[in-house]
Design an enzyme around this catalytic site. Structure first.
Site, mmCIF file in Angstrom:
data_model
loop_
_atom_site.group_PDB
_atom_site.id
_atom_site.type_symbol
_atom_site.label_atom_id
_atom_site.label_comp_id
_atom_site.label_asym_id
_atom_site.label_seq_id
_atom_site.Cartn_x
_atom_site.Cartn_y
_atom_site.Cartn_z
ATOM 1 N N LYS A 86 0.821 -1.217 0.000
ATOM 2 C CA LYS A 86 0.000 0.000 0.000
ATOM 3 C C LYS A 86 0.853 1.265 0.000
ATOM 4 O O LYS A 86 0.436 2.293 -0.517
ATOM 5 C CB LYS A 86 -0.940 -0.002 1.195
ATOM 6 C CG LYS A 86 -2.125 -0.940 0.995
ATOM 7 C CD LYS A 86 -3.198 -0.721 2.039
ATOM 8 C CE LYS A 86 -4.472 -1.460 1.669
ATOM 9 N NZ LYS A 86 -4.341 -2.924 1.815
ATOM 10 N N GLU A 108 -10.366 7.022 2.928
ATOM 11 C CA GLU A 108 -11.227 6.168 3.736
ATOM 12 C C GLU A 108 -10.433 4.914 4.045
ATOM 13 O O GLU A 108 -9.513 4.550 3.317
ATOM 14 C CB GLU A 108 -12.496 5.816 2.975
ATOM 15 C CG GLU A 108 -12.396 4.588 2.077
ATOM 16 C CD GLU A 108 -11.456 4.752 0.902
ATOM 17 O OE1 GLU A 108 -11.250 5.901 0.463
ATOM 18 O OE2 GLU A 108 -10.924 3.732 0.431
ATOM 19 N N SER A 376 1.874 -9.777 -0.391
ATOM 20 C CA SER A 376 1.520 -8.358 -0.439
ATOM 21 C C SER A 376 1.762 -7.629 0.876
ATOM 22 O O SER A 376 1.967 -6.419 0.885
ATOM 23 C CB SER A 376 0.049 -8.209 -0.854
ATOM 24 O OG SER A 376 -0.787 -8.996 -0.015
HETATM 25 C C1 LIG Z 1 -5.118 -3.946 1.396
HETATM 26 C C2 LIG Z 1 -4.386 -5.190 1.218
HETATM 27 C C3 LIG Z 1 -4.718 -6.111 0.183
HETATM 28 C C4 LIG Z 1 -5.889 -5.926 -0.736
HETATM 29 O O1 LIG Z 1 -5.831 -4.828 -1.592
HETATM 30 P P1 LIG Z 1 -5.483 -4.968 -3.131
HETATM 31 O O2 LIG Z 1 -5.784 -3.610 -3.668
HETATM 32 O O3 LIG Z 1 -6.350 -6.019 -3.722
HETATM 33 O O4 LIG Z 1 -4.052 -5.306 -3.245
HETATM 34 C C5 LIG Z 1 -3.937 -7.234 0.031
HETATM 35 N N1 LIG Z 1 -2.903 -7.493 0.863
HETATM 36 C C6 LIG Z 1 -2.563 -6.648 1.861
HETATM 37 C C7 LIG Z 1 -1.416 -6.987 2.733
HETATM 38 C C8 LIG Z 1 -3.296 -5.482 2.073
HETATM 39 O O5 LIG Z 1 -2.942 -4.653 3.072
#
Ligand SMILES: *Cc1c(COP(=O)(O)O)cnc(C)c1O
Length: 408
Positions: A86, A108, A376
């Site tokens: 993010k 948000e 992620s």
């Molecule tokens: C917010 C988040 C997601 C989901 O958001 P995407 O826009 O689909 O990437 C996935 N993994 C983590 C660790 C997140 O914080």
């Protein structure tokens, strides 16, 4: 892209008339930035000194041995500052805010991760920051609220409607309409009205650029397939963009919750439960009733628990470029436990969806296959949920003595 901001039949700009000039300004600024090679270079420089870019590609040899097929690699977006991909997006939008000369950002947040990332960016760039959050989420996500406030953000607890994410989105839009000259709305994923989907996807494409080079360097060839979890779609689009023109299979993994046939899930593209609609400024697949009322979604991972999905991904599914699957809460907890024990990696519950689906499919892989899983984010934030799911009695007693009660 794009007939007037459409991605195939999806996307568009469904906004109050009054925001037209603001969204045009954003489109113009984004276009200029894309045409300026110095912009992306500066973006990369900030991320390499402020975060952890390029993030490593970790060979998961223990997992590979366990499944006995192919080689598994993990892209380490968890090593970014604030713990996930993010940060890439908010730093990029922060640079656009500077170009537009605005002094204030709003966002948000549901689970709070995007709120913390935005508040961090605002502190770094010296911007005023307001974060809208449903009252229910403020209660559930106290540690994130604590950090947003320490970072100097004002956290507004939204008490209208069902007091969750969608109500926070409505309040943030209301703020934007009243303060659009001074304020930029930092969207957290590749959704919302154009140009947000392509803008967020562009910033996240840094992940795909890196990983493509890293795999070739390590293996001398492209990967066979890439797995990423899909909430709004930004981490998936980020890594997939490295391979869109290559013969690489791309797999997006949505939240299967209690199973796609249970009705308690957040699978928009991997189930037959979603339908095309317009909400929150754009057109895509939403989990909604026949009357267009948004349904309750469910996932063990708060970051995947969303009613809509990136219009870019919806289009890529239609064009059969990305295959969509889901993983259930139970499969995710098992995959998480296995990954932690076997590899010493701690994926976020969101990311663990990508691991879970990869593990399910492993028996079908060839022995020369190269598989990349996008981690992620890091799982430290999920300690409450994970400890609950594993029914850890020592953790429960710690929480009771420290906090004088449960977290729920
Ligand atoms: C917010 C988040 C997601 C989901 O958001 P995407 O826009 O689909 O990437 C996935 N993994 C983590 C660790 C997140 O914080």
């Amino acid at each position: 892209m794009t007939r007037d901001g459409y991605y195939g039949p999806y996307g568009g700009q469904f906004l109050p008339e009054i925001l037209t000039a603001t969204i045009r300004e954003l489109e113009r600024t984004f276009k200029d930035a894309q045409a300026d090679p110095e912009f992306f270079a500066e973006y990369g420089r900030i991320l390499s000194t402020y975060s952890c870019r390029p993030t490593p590609l970790t060979p998961a040899d223990n997992l590979s041995r366990r499944f006995g097929r192919g080689r598994i690699f993990v892209k380490r977006e968890d090593l970014n500052h604030t713990g996930s991909h993010k940060l890439n997006n908010v730093i990029g939008q922060g640079l656009l805010v500077q170009r537009m000369g605005k002094k204030r950002v709003i966002a948000e947040t549901g689970a709070g991760q995007h709120g913390v990332a935005t508040a961090t960016m605002a502190a770094r760039f010296g911007l005023e920051c307001t974060i809208y959050m449903g009252e229910v989420d403020v209660e559930r996500q106290r540690p994130n609220v604590f950090w947003m406030e320490r970072l100097g953000a004002k956290v507004v607890s939204v008490t209208t409607g069902t007091r969750i994410l969608k109500d926070a989105i409505n309040e943030a839009l209301r703020d934007w309409v009243s303060n659009m000259d001074s304020t930029h709305y930092v969207l957290g994923t590749a959704c919302g009205p154009h140009p947000f989907p392509s803008m967020v996807a562009w910033f996240q494409s840094i992940v795909g650029r890196e990983v493509r080079a890293q795999v070739i360097e390590e293996c001398g060839k492209l990967p066979t397939r890439v797995y990423a979890c899909v909430g709004g779609g930004s981490n998936a689009l980020g890594i997939f963009q490295g391979f869109l023109d290559d013969p690489v299979e791309l797999v997006g993994v949505e939240a299967g919750g209690e199973g796609v046939r249970s009705g308690r899930h957040a699978s928009r593209l991997a189930s037959a439960d979603a339908s095309i609609g317009v909400a929150q400024g754009y057109k895509t697949f939403f989990l909604q009733t026949d009357e267009g009322q948004m349904r309750q979604t469910h996932s063990v991972a708060a970051g995947l628990d969303y009613i809509g999905v990136s219009p870019i991904l919806a289009d890529l599914r239609d064009r059969k470029r990305v295959r969509f699957e889901s993983a259930t809460d139970l499969e995710v907890m098992e995959a998480l436990a296995l990954t932690v024990k076997t590899e010493g990696l701690i994926p976020a519950l969101e990311s663990a969806h990508a691991f879970a689906r990869a593990f399910t499919e492993a028996p079908t892989w060839g022995s020369d296959d190269v598989v990349v899983i996008n981690q992620s984010g890091r799982g430290d934030k999920d300690i409450f949920t994970i400890a609950d799911a594993f029914a850890d009695p020592a953790w429960r007693s710690f929480i009771v003595t420290k906090a004088g009660g449960g977290h729920a």
